[in-house]
Design an enzyme around this catalytic site. Structure first.
Site, short mmCIF file in Angstrom:
data_model
loop_
_atom_site.label_atom_id
_atom_site.label_comp_id
_atom_site.label_asym_id
_atom_site.label_seq_id
_atom_site.Cartn_x
_atom_site.Cartn_y
_atom_site.Cartn_z
N ARG A 78 28.50 13.58 29.91
CA ARG A 78 29.92 13.86 29.70
C ARG A 78 30.64 12.64 29.13
NH1 ARG A 78 31.53 17.73 34.93
NH2 ARG A 78 30.48 19.54 34.02
N GLN B 214 36.11 20.24 32.94
CA GLN B 214 36.52 18.86 33.22
C GLN B 214 37.81 18.85 34.04
OE1 GLN B 214 34.28 16.64 32.21
NE2 GLN B 214 33.26 18.31 31.12
N TYR C 85 30.70 21.82 24.96
CA TYR C 85 29.43 21.55 25.66
C TYR C 85 29.53 20.43 26.69
CZ TYR C 85 27.93 18.22 21.84
OH TYR C 85 27.79 17.20 20.95
N GLU C 86 28.56 20.36 27.56
CA GLU C 86 28.60 19.45 28.73
C GLU C 86 29.82 19.71 29.61
OE1 GLU C 86 26.08 17.86 29.60
OE2 GLU C 86 24.96 17.91 27.72
N GLY C 87 30.22 20.96 29.67
CA GLY C 87 31.40 21.32 30.46
C GLY C 87 32.62 21.39 29.58
#
Lengths: 597, 597
Positions: free
Chosen positions: A298, A446, A439-441
């Site tokens: 992240r 977040q 992506y990656e949350g």
């Protein structure tokens, strides 16, 4: 030259904002990584990225990675560039020297990460994911797993992936269905489908080390029944040589709007008897390990936002200097002038510049907190830095990527009609950047993290402590006489007060009225990120004024002051509106009935 | 069904905000175009766009118009759809019945324009440009030009283009170099290169009517020496039949980020002896005529913004209802739920909806002013409406297109990872929309118009008069007891006051300190557009509360109120920050030295 690394700005942030010198003095492991080393590393890194990796960026967009019969071929030139990247030691930059890494502070590593991502977002994803896989094995792998996989990943012979998503399980990993069957010999057979696997298959490395979330039969439902496995593309013999092809196959790659050179794979595990994997750490603790890896990723994706924004900014500046069109409104040039003379073009370029510099400063300061959290000799210092770092991760990821959409949009806009033509290259940044808020949350994920774990859980204590630090900076600004310091102080104070209102609102409602708190989650993230980035630029202004007074590098310091002031007046000034929307507008977010949409 | 036209919302705006009924009562030419006719027209229009034109949108993106040896072939299906469009009378909707048009009010026409653009932005550009060419000939063409070209364009046999841009002359038309040589027989030979010519060559019509800016030898320099010519692809014989191929050739089409089905041509005039054209109107008045055409086109592009945003919104709602992921934070659903249950997804959808409905209301109200300006029997009413319409044009164009970038971004975001995959279709809206803030005058050009001609020239009088109308709406809101009315009043008043501060600032600095005024030009445009759209939704709320009290269509009226309130609390609340940036931050826009970028 398609990209020139902003080495000077990065060094300024490391030295003047992140306290690199103090870090090297307080942390024995970093004793050798002072400013001179940082500069040497950055200059070397700049060279590789400017000369070798950046020139491939456009090629990757026009001639993406391609799939045929399960084999993925990277864009021509990528394989050779990756070999050079690995040979230069860049994959191991932040990893332990025991496994062949350079063990550099993240404070420096973050800047190097920005460079490779500015040069080529698609290319940079491969090392970024490999970093995540290394991180996961370092955290929870057995000694055998570490010695088998990590040195090969660090030297670039093999790369790593993260296998989380399934068609029905995206943000919600509780829904993961891939299953793992223990074989009684310490290995497991893995069966299932994973999608959106970045660099999940390619020809740049001899082997690919898949880190895979799966359920062991009989595991609890939901996230508490997920385990983590390492599943290599080729099995590895006891002597480290490659063995049989494992039963994991790339059945297709996606056709995407951007980052086209980076293959996004659908991986099928176990269609021919079962893919062989070994457990990482303990059963059912997979998500915990994955989160370690994801937190690193992240942060890395946040840096990608800064990186693509920087690249977009540089391209726009070059065009604005070159393109001649219309007379300046102030009559300063007789006849048509380069468009950089027009106030609105300046406004766009300044917005881009300020967002990039503010976010970069935030990320480098956060990286220094990570370094201190992991290596500081004092336990209390480690704890405080860890808390600060964890608070920063959603901001670095969420704010820097959202701002990259604004910046790359302006990057196209500065180019006018040419911006919409693909050959110009500005549009690629706009298309590439859009994945970063997903992506990656996603930004919402977040923001959930910020509202839930980072604010509601401790009743807003840490969030308020950050405001306290900002207030201290305001105190320093108040001692200055300059118009710039006064202007920045006014906006920083107003933004901090707006933020505190929001923190109170979130802390109060987080548990009792979650719809209200989460309705404001993304605006809260945007406000907090905006504030922290603006705070760092306010700190920059204090340093720059001092250095200017001391006669040091006047052009750079003057520019720093101008950028800090612009940020305060044009970006920090958004804070009040966000506060009002969050604190007074929560009900209207969920007022419309579902049927009415 | 890929798109469903929002007929009900459009009718609401026409009836309740734009006063369609009054328009038909006061303007004899529109006596037949009451609400029932409007509804019938809209429903017919919806059918064609939903069933025939929308299904081609994705095809156009995947299989764009193609160029070979000077011939451009449209995406398969486009030609047949265009024939249906023309046969239905849609090209002539707003044009005079003398030439075969329907002479409908723009109040209705704007809504029909939205539909075809929601269905297929690329397709819709062809009629949009043809409208512009018709408009130019109606304004300044000779009787022969009118009778030769207009009926054929209205019946769809021929299409029209606007040829302004050259490589060195984009926003700055003073730099146009294409030249016209009088032949002594009333015709001219045209020589030059035009770029970015939308639908400049294609196979959907028998002939293409190019309206071309060029300079006659000896004409004054700059914009005062530009004339307008009509240059058909095929010359037209006296009996109206097609004659020889004219010397205008498409040498290439652009490779663009979006609107790919719409061919963007490079046209070469006169490479084989000279392209034959006839003068439109008088020599050296070309820019004036072109502005008439451009003002119509600017309004049309604003509507394109609303249209693509609506399409993006509909797609996002459908996905959010369908995609199941995670538990709602308020525990309202046990287990995983459709993501529309999550507050942040609701916030995104509400933002999209509010921006679309606000902008649509603004555009339809502006269209009604256009109708009154052109057809009202009372001269004073015509004058007032003309002034209001002209003030609205940069807002409709600038604000609606900028908001479409925000909406289409959210449209991708709601889809998560799927949004980045081209097959999903959300990304196409994001890519397509980006041209809208650029062509027909970038947002900065619209903002220059707003600052210069629309605000500075009369010292801010008209801008303040608009605020006066808004204040009257506040007076009506103040008489209501509902929480929604109170909330909207609070934000509308604050936004209007912020706007007035800005108007004062712009009016004061427009001439004496143009750098300061123009530094704030785009933020001023965004503030003004935001305010006017929010004002129209405030007016909607007043109507909806009354109708609700009268028991009329509760679901629709309740939704209208919720949307108006959301807009006020989440969008109008941005006004204060914009004010601060413009009024207090002007200097920092141009403070950085050119060398420092």
């Amino acid at each position: 030259m398609t990209y020139r690394a902003p080495v000077k700005d990065m060094l300024f942030d490391m030295q003047e904002l992140a306290g690199l010198q103090t870090l090297t003095e307080q942390i024995p492991a970093f004793a050798d990584y002072g400013v001179d080393t940082a500069q040497a590393v950055l200059e070397e890194c700049a060279k590789l990225n400017e000369d070798v990796i950046a020139p491939l960026n456009v090629d990757g967009d026009r001639n993406p990675s391609s799939w045929k019969d399960g084999v993925v071929t990277a864009t021509p030139g990528f394989k050779e560039a990756f070999a050079q990247f690995a040979a230069g030691g860049w994959q191991g930059l932040q990893h332990p020297s025991d496994f062949g890494g350079q063990a550099l502070p993240k404070t420096i590593g973050a800047a190097c990460g920005e460079m490779v991502n500015s040069a080529n977002l698609s290319f940079a994803l491969c090392p970024l994911l490999t970093d995540g896989a290394i991180e996961a094995l370092l955290t929870a792998g057995t000694d055998a797993q570490k010695s088998t996989y990590i040195p090969k990943m660090i030297d670039g012979s093999w790369t790593g992936t993260m296998n989380l998503t399934e068609p029905q399980a995206g943000s919600d990993l509780a829904l993961v269905r891939t299953r793992a069957e223990p074989q009684g010999d310490g290995t497991y057979k893995i069966f299932g489908t994973k999608i959106f696997i970045t660099w999940g298959e390619h020809d740049m490395a001899e082997n690919i080390v898949h880190l895979v979330l799966a359920r062991v039969a009989g595991a609890p439902e939901g996230v508490k029944g997920i385990s983590l496995f390492v599943v290599p593309k080729y099995l590895v013999n006891a002597d480290g040589s490659l063995g049989a092809r494992n039963d994991v196959h790339c059945v297709s790659i996606e056709h995407k709007m951007g980052i086209k050179a980076s293959p996004t794979a659908v991986l099928q595990f176990g269609d021919h008897g079962g893919a062989i994997g070994t457990l990482v750490g303990e059963e059912n603790r997979g998500l915990e390990y994955m989160f370690i890896m994801m937190n690193a990723a992240r942060f890395g994706v946040g840096v990608q936002g800064i990186a693509v924004a920087e690249a977009s900014y540089q391209k726009a500046v070059a065009y604005a200097r070159d393109r001649v069109q219309s007379r300046p409104v102030d009559g300063s040039v007789a006849g048509s002038a380069a468009i950089i003379h027009h106030p609105d073009v300046r406004r766009m370029l300044m917005t881009m510049r300020a967002l990039v510099e503010g976010s970069r400063a935030m990320s480098i300061v956060a990286a220094a907190a990570y370094d201190a959290a992991h290596h500081h000799p004092d336990a209390e210092a480690r704890k405080q830095n860890q808390a600060f770092y964890e608070f920063m991760v959603p901001l670095v990821k969420g704010y820097s990527t959202e701002m990259s959409l604004e910046v790359t949009d302006l990057g196209v806009q500065v180019h006018g009609g040419m911006g919409f033509i693909e050959e110009t290259g500005a549009a690629q940044f706009y298309r590439d950047a859009k994945i970063l808020t997903i992506y990656e949350g996603t930004t919402a994920i977040q923001a959930n993290d910020l509202v839930g774990r980072k604010t509601t859980r401790d009743g807003g204590q840490l969030a308020r402590a950050v405001a306290g630090q900002i207030e201290a900076t305001e105190g320093l600004l108040a001692q200055r006489d300059s118009a710039a310091a006064k202007a920045v102080l006014k906006r920083l104070k107003a933004a901090r007060e707006a933020y505190l209102d929001v923190v109170d609102f979130i802390a109060k409602n987080g548990k009792s009225n979650p719809n209200a708190a989460y309705a404001g989650s993304v605006p809260y993230l945007m406000l907090a990120g905006n504030l922290v980035a603006g705070w760092q630029l306010a700190r920059s202004l204090l340093v720059a004024e001092d250095k200017l007074a001391a006669g040091e590098d006047a052009p750079f310091m003057t520019a720093k002051i101008a950028t800090a002031r612009f940020y305060a007046e044009h970006i920090l000034s958004r804070a009040g509106g966000l506060r009002d929307a969050i604190v007074e507008g929560a009900d209207s977010v969920t007022a419309l009935s579902l049927e009415a949409f």
